[in-house]
Design an enzyme around this catalytic site. Structure first.
Site, PDB file in Angstrom:
ATOM      1  N   ASP A  91       0.581  -1.223  -0.026  1.00  0.00           N
ATOM      2  CA  ASP A  91       0.300  -0.124   0.016  1.00  0.00           C
ATOM      3  C   ASP A  91       0.869   1.199   0.127  1.00  0.00           C
ATOM      4  O   ASP A  91       0.646   2.154  -0.526  1.00  0.00           O
ATOM      5  CB  ASP A  91      -0.897   0.145   1.402  1.00  0.00           C
ATOM      6  N   GLU A 157      17.799 -19.358   1.444  1.00  0.00           N
ATOM      7  CA  GLU A 157      18.729 -18.964   2.409  1.00  0.00           C
ATOM      8  C   GLU A 157      18.995 -20.049   3.589  1.00  0.00           C
ATOM      9  O   GLU A 157      19.493 -19.596   4.718  1.00  0.00           O
ATOM     10  CB  GLU A 157      18.889 -17.500   2.733  1.00  0.00           C
TER      11      GLU A 157
END
Length: 278
Positions: A91, A157
């Site tokens: 947003d 990761e």
């Protein structure tokens, strides 16, 4: 007369059209001036880091505004794969999200769902209040956002993520994967050894999985030799430096160049010794 605006292409769209590795750098200092300097210096993309940097929602929006006039594509990394935070980041105008520590296909699907309006996802509707739609000045933002205005990249990761990388790459809505060698090495009990053969083997396994899935793959590499190697191997995007690291290393180099070690020792002096004044 109402103003109608167009949003820039997403990072996923840029990667789809690119014929070479997209080279970028981190913006980690929290400084909008640094963000402008970095984005205007010529990189293909910049990463505004909300995970390991002192950035609030307001300062991330300020960073996005700072880099907006420049050609570099901004990607924003969240601190965590969280549905509410993803809604807020979108947003405030982040089109391209990097989601850390995605270890399973379910976690990848959760990230994608948070970026999509219903019925494809769970993103809350607030475009009239948000910079994302330029306060409803982007025509048909609500109906076009899911397919055209948002790009999702997930980070591989950990050793667990490498085990599940094929399923993660196959998750609908994942526009690319990004390898984090430092955390990957740590998860393997090899902290600080990003170039260890076992870590490199998992990196290559991850790159191969992305290739098989037909999605872009990126990586972080501050070591120029490693970075050039990954570019030569055909990674689609890469981060090669950070604003804070450049400042740290270059300021150290200045001090080393202009303040000889002997002079530094003399300036320190002995206890009780009065320094000469020049």
């Amino acid at each position: 007369m109402s103003v109608r605006l167009e949003l820039p292409p997403t990072f996923g769209q840029v990667l789809a059209k690119s014929t070479r590795s997209q080279v970028g750098m981190w913006i980690s200092s929290g400084s909008t001036i640094n963000a402008k300097i970095c984005a205007g210096s010529g990189p293909d993309w910049v990463l505004i880091d909300g995970e390991h940097s002192p950035l609030s929602l307001e300062s991330i929006q300020a960073q996005l505004q700072a880099v907006a006039p420049y050609p570099a594509t901004p990607v924003v990394r969240l601190p965590v794969n969280d549905t509410v935070l993803i809604k807020q980041y979108l947003d405030l105008g982040a089109q391209n999200l990097l989601i850390p520590m995605v270890n399973t296909a379910d976690e990848a699907a959760k990230a994608v769902a948070a970026t999509r309006y219903p019925p494809e996802g769970v993103r809350g509707v607030g475009s009239a209040l948000a910079r994302a739609a330029r306060w409803n000045r982007v025509e048909n933002y609500l109906t076009k956002s899911n397919d055209e205005y948002v790009s999702v990249i997930v980070q591989i990761e950990s050793a667990q993520a490498v085990e599940n990388v094929k399923e993660i790459c196959a998750t609908p809505g994942v526009d690319g994967i990004f390898i984090g060698p430092s955390d990957l090495a740590a998860s393997m009990g090899l902290i600080g050894q990003q170039a260890h053969p076992d870590v490199v083997a998992n990196i290559k396994k991850t790159i191969a999985a992305a290739r098989d899935a037909g999605i872009p793959v990126g990586i972080n590499a501050f070591d120029p030799k490693l970075a050039h190697g990954y570019i030569d191997e055909g990674t689609d995007f890469i981060l090669v430096q950070a604003d804070v690291a450049i400042l740290a290393r270059q300021s150290e180099a200045l001090a080393t160049t202009f303040i000889p070690i002997q002079q530094g020792e003399e300036q320190a002096g002995k206890p009780g010794e009065e320094r000469a004044s020049y």
